[in-house]
Write a protein that holds these residues in place. Structure first.
Motif, PDB file in Angstrom:
ATOM      1  N   ALA A  18       1.002  -1.160   0.647  1.00  0.00           N
ATOM      2  CA  ALA A  18      -0.019   0.319  -0.077  1.00  0.00           C
ATOM      3  C   ALA A  18       1.243   1.328   0.158  1.00  0.00           C
ATOM      4  O   ALA A  18       0.699   2.324  -1.034  1.00  0.00           O
ATOM      5  CB  ALA A  18      -0.733   0.054   1.508  1.00  0.00           C
ATOM      6  N   VAL A  19       2.015   1.284   0.421  1.00  0.00           N
ATOM      7  CA  VAL A  19       2.679   2.146   0.645  1.00  0.00           C
ATOM      8  C   VAL A  19       3.288   2.695  -0.159  1.00  0.00           C
ATOM      9  O   VAL A  19       3.462   4.008  -1.193  1.00  0.00           O
ATOM     10  CB  VAL A  19       3.729   2.340   2.241  1.00  0.00           C
ATOM     11  N   GLY A  20       4.200   1.386  -1.227  1.00  0.00           N
ATOM     12  CA  GLY A  20       4.956   1.624  -2.484  1.00  0.00           C
ATOM     13  C   GLY A  20       3.622   1.767  -3.313  1.00  0.00           C
ATOM     14  O   GLY A  20       4.024   2.663  -4.495  1.00  0.00           O
ATOM     15  N   ALA A  21       2.370   1.393  -3.381  1.00  0.00           N
ATOM     16  CA  ALA A  21       1.270   1.884  -4.104  1.00  0.00           C
ATOM     17  C   ALA A  21       0.932   3.923  -4.260  1.00  0.00           C
ATOM     18  O   ALA A  21       1.372   4.112  -5.410  1.00  0.00           O
ATOM     19  CB  ALA A  21      -0.325   1.226  -3.798  1.00  0.00           C
ATOM     20  N   ILE A  22       1.346   4.238  -2.846  1.00  0.00           N
ATOM     21  CA  ILE A  22       0.907   5.756  -2.762  1.00  0.00           C
ATOM     22  C   ILE A  22       1.881   6.071  -3.445  1.00  0.00           C
ATOM     23  O   ILE A  22       2.032   7.569  -3.848  1.00  0.00           O
ATOM     24  CB  ILE A  22       1.331   5.964  -1.098  1.00  0.00           C
ATOM     25  N   ALA A  23       3.257   6.075  -2.811  1.00  0.00           N
ATOM     26  CA  ALA A  23       4.644   6.472  -3.484  1.00  0.00           C
ATOM     27  C   ALA A  23       4.888   6.161  -4.734  1.00  0.00           C
ATOM     28  O   ALA A  23       5.101   7.578  -5.608  1.00  0.00           O
ATOM     29  CB  ALA A  23       5.411   5.499  -3.287  1.00  0.00           C
ATOM     30  N   ALA A  24       3.964   5.365  -5.500  1.00  0.00           N
ATOM     31  CA  ALA A  24       4.581   4.961  -7.250  1.00  0.00           C
ATOM     32  C   ALA A  24       3.601   6.201  -7.464  1.00  0.00           C
ATOM     33  O   ALA A  24       3.476   6.994  -8.373  1.00  0.00           O
ATOM     34  CB  ALA A  24       3.714   3.975  -7.170  1.00  0.00           C
ATOM     35  N   VAL A  26       1.847   8.988  -6.343  1.00  0.00           N
ATOM     36  CA  VAL A  26       2.810  10.879  -6.147  1.00  0.00           C
ATOM     37  C   VAL A  26       4.001  11.254  -6.923  1.00  0.00           C
ATOM     38  O   VAL A  26       4.146  11.836  -7.415  1.00  0.00           O
ATOM     39  CB  VAL A  26       2.902  10.890  -4.411  1.00  0.00           C
ATOM     40  N   SER A  27       4.991  10.084  -7.085  1.00  0.00           N
ATOM     41  CA  SER A  27       6.128  10.208  -7.884  1.00  0.00           C
ATOM     42  C   SER A  27       5.961  10.064  -9.140  1.00  0.00           C
ATOM     43  O   SER A  27       6.975  10.801  -9.931  1.00  0.00           O
ATOM     44  CB  SER A  27       6.803   8.873  -7.437  1.00  0.00           C
ATOM     45  N   GLY A  28       4.541   9.001  -9.504  1.00  0.00           N
ATOM     46  CA  GLY A  28       4.149   9.615 -11.123  1.00  0.00           C
ATOM     47  C   GLY A  28       4.135  10.882 -11.565  1.00  0.00           C
ATOM     48  O   GLY A  28       3.863  11.787 -12.783  1.00  0.00           O
ATOM     49  N   LYS A  34       9.176   8.040 -14.874  1.00  0.00           N
ATOM     50  CA  LYS A  34      10.509   7.249 -14.204  1.00  0.00           C
ATOM     51  C   LYS A  34      10.418   7.562 -12.515  1.00  0.00           C
ATOM     52  O   LYS A  34      10.772   6.613 -11.590  1.00  0.00           O
ATOM     53  CB  LYS A  34      12.181   8.381 -14.772  1.00  0.00           C
ATOM     54  N   GLY A  35       9.939   8.583 -12.397  1.00  0.00           N
ATOM     55  CA  GLY A  35       9.561   8.592 -10.495  1.00  0.00           C
ATOM     56  C   GLY A  35       8.330   7.689 -10.145  1.00  0.00           C
ATOM     57  O   GLY A  35       8.699   6.444  -9.790  1.00  0.00           O
ATOM     58  N   ALA A  36       7.717   6.553 -11.037  1.00  0.00           N
ATOM     59  CA  ALA A  36       6.448   5.438 -10.922  1.00  0.00           C
ATOM     60  C   ALA A  36       7.286   4.286 -11.086  1.00  0.00           C
ATOM     61  O   ALA A  36       6.908   3.561 -10.167  1.00  0.00           O
ATOM     62  CB  ALA A  36       4.910   5.722 -11.398  1.00  0.00           C
ATOM     63  N   VAL A  37       8.200   4.697 -11.611  1.00  0.00           N
ATOM     64  CA  VAL A  37       8.835   3.061 -12.335  1.00  0.00           C
ATOM     65  C   VAL A  37       9.820   2.982 -10.794  1.00  0.00           C
ATOM     66  O   VAL A  37      10.493   2.060 -10.343  1.00  0.00           O
ATOM     67  CB  VAL A  37       9.707   3.398 -13.211  1.00  0.00           C
ATOM     68  N   GLY A  38      10.620   4.137 -10.288  1.00  0.00           N
ATOM     69  CA  GLY A  38      11.453   4.008  -9.418  1.00  0.00           C
ATOM     70  C   GLY A  38      11.265   3.439  -7.774  1.00  0.00           C
ATOM     71  O   GLY A  38      11.598   2.910  -6.793  1.00  0.00           O
ATOM     72  N   ALA A  39       9.372   3.842  -7.985  1.00  0.00           N
ATOM     73  CA  ALA A  39       8.920   3.351  -7.228  1.00  0.00           C
ATOM     74  C   ALA A  39       8.213   2.510  -6.584  1.00  0.00           C
ATOM     75  O   ALA A  39       8.374   1.512  -5.564  1.00  0.00           O
ATOM     76  CB  ALA A  39       7.722   4.189  -6.805  1.00  0.00           C
ATOM     77  N   VAL A  40       7.784   1.920  -7.860  1.00  0.00           N
ATOM     78  CA  VAL A  40       7.753   0.149  -7.704  1.00  0.00           C
ATOM     79  C   VAL A  40       9.002  -0.316  -7.548  1.00  0.00           C
ATOM     80  O   VAL A  40       8.725  -1.483  -6.613  1.00  0.00           O
ATOM     81  CB  VAL A  40       6.678  -0.181  -9.472  1.00  0.00           C
ATOM     82  N   VAL A  41      10.269  -0.788  -7.938  1.00  0.00           N
ATOM     83  CA  VAL A  41      11.305  -1.244  -8.241  1.00  0.00           C
ATOM     84  C   VAL A  41      12.052  -0.801  -6.728  1.00  0.00           C
ATOM     85  O   VAL A  41      11.953  -1.712  -6.143  1.00  0.00           O
ATOM     86  CB  VAL A  41      12.424  -0.554  -9.063  1.00  0.00           C
ATOM     87  N   ALA A  42      11.266   0.310  -5.825  1.00  0.00           N
ATOM     88  CA  ALA A  42      11.431   0.230  -4.732  1.00  0.00           C
ATOM     89  C   ALA A  42      11.006  -0.771  -3.930  1.00  0.00           C
ATOM     90  O   ALA A  42      10.979  -0.850  -3.053  1.00  0.00           O
ATOM     91  CB  ALA A  42      11.699   1.446  -3.977  1.00  0.00           C
ATOM     92  N   ASN A  92      22.709   7.557  -9.242  1.00  0.00           N
ATOM     93  CA  ASN A  92      23.305   8.157 -10.969  1.00  0.00           C
ATOM     94  C   ASN A  92      21.958   6.931 -11.731  1.00  0.00           C
ATOM     95  O   ASN A  92      22.847   7.152 -13.449  1.00  0.00           O
ATOM     96  CB  ASN A  92      24.405   8.141 -11.213  1.00  0.00           C
ATOM     97  N   THR A  93      21.208   6.471 -11.790  1.00  0.00           N
ATOM     98  CA  THR A  93      20.679   5.315 -13.049  1.00  0.00           C
ATOM     99  C   THR A  93      20.389   6.343 -13.693  1.00  0.00           C
ATOM    100  O   THR A  93      19.428   7.349 -13.178  1.00  0.00           O
ATOM    101  CB  THR A  93      20.088   4.610 -12.202  1.00  0.00           C
ATOM    102  N   THR A  94      20.517   6.385 -14.875  1.00  0.00           N
ATOM    103  CA  THR A  94      18.865   6.314 -16.068  1.00  0.00           C
ATOM    104  C   THR A  94      17.749   5.701 -15.961  1.00  0.00           C
ATOM    105  O   THR A  94      16.799   6.421 -17.166  1.00  0.00           O
ATOM    106  CB  THR A  94      19.562   7.078 -17.200  1.00  0.00           C
ATOM    107  N   LEU A  95      17.599   4.622 -15.582  1.00  0.00           N
ATOM    108  CA  LEU A  95      16.889   3.452 -15.894  1.00  0.00           C
ATOM    109  C   LEU A  95      14.832   4.076 -14.730  1.00  0.00           C
ATOM    110  O   LEU A  95      14.252   4.041 -15.271  1.00  0.00           O
ATOM    111  CB  LEU A  95      16.784   2.526 -15.688  1.00  0.00           C
ATOM    112  N   PHE A  96      15.469   5.071 -13.664  1.00  0.00           N
ATOM    113  CA  PHE A  96      14.227   5.497 -13.422  1.00  0.00           C
ATOM    114  C   PHE A  96      14.816   6.923 -12.223  1.00  0.00           C
ATOM    115  O   PHE A  96      15.774   7.384 -11.627  1.00  0.00           O
ATOM    116  CB  PHE A  96      13.743   4.590 -11.839  1.00  0.00           C
ATOM    117  N   ASN A  97      14.222   7.281 -11.704  1.00  0.00           N
ATOM    118  CA  ASN A  97      14.060   8.643 -10.947  1.00  0.00           C
ATOM    119  C   ASN A  97      14.928   8.175  -9.725  1.00  0.00           C
ATOM    120  O   ASN A  97      13.582   7.260  -8.622  1.00  0.00           O
ATOM    121  CB  ASN A  97      13.324   9.132 -10.262  1.00  0.00           C
TER     122      ASN A  97
END
Length: 151
Positions: A18-24, A26-28, A34-42, A92-97
């Motif tokens: 649930a925290v990850g979904a909210i973060a994805a 908000v990051s999106g 890229k922010g949403a992808v970073g949140a999902v990966v985390a 310093n990745t460019t795959l996600f934020n």
């Protein structure tokens, strides 16, 4: 896995998701796709690390109960260090934020630890295995004294 372990795993994983979904979400909005992808990966990293740690800790508790407390401290320290390694590796990745990744990693870890703590506090796990009820002798091999009236 015994039912207590599965219950604790579910009670820790659901709030983390649930925290990850909210973060994805908000990051999106804040950092784009890229922010949403970073949140999902985390979120996936947190669930994988913490779930594996819970599994290892439960196996240690069953096979080597005298090492449980020390193993728990070592495991949590190792998990935190590995999460810092992930942060440093993907800085310093460019795959996600990376900022969305780092914030979600921290929030997910705190959510998991809080939910797991709550689950352990609410569970009624026996610390000592009870003796079978069919035993009619005490630990010294004597019959227990009867309480009540003698017949």
């Amino acid at each position: 896995m015994p039912s207590n372990d599965v219950r604790i795993l579910a009670q820790a994983a659901v709030p983390t998701v649930a925290v990850g979904a909210i973060a994805a979400a908000v990051s999106g909005v804040v950092a784009g796709g890229k922010g949403a992808v970073g949140a999902v990966v985390a979120t996936v990293v947190v669930i994988a690390f913490m779930g594996l740690g819970l599994y290892v800790l439960q196996r240690t508790a069953k096979s080597l109960p005298h090492l449980f407390q020390g193993m728990g401290l070592l495991l949590y320290t190792t998990q935190i260090l590995l999460l810092f390694v992930f942060l440093a590796a993907f800085k310093n990745t460019t795959l996600f934020n990376p900022r969305a990744f780092a914030v979600t990693l921290l929030a997910g870890t705190l959510a998991w630890i809080g939910a797991q703590t709550r689950a352990h506090m609410k569970s009624k796990i026996l610390y000592v295995e009870p003796e079978p009820s069919s035993s009619t002798t005490t630990s010294k091999g004597q019959k227990p004294a009867k309480s009540g009236h003698a017949s």
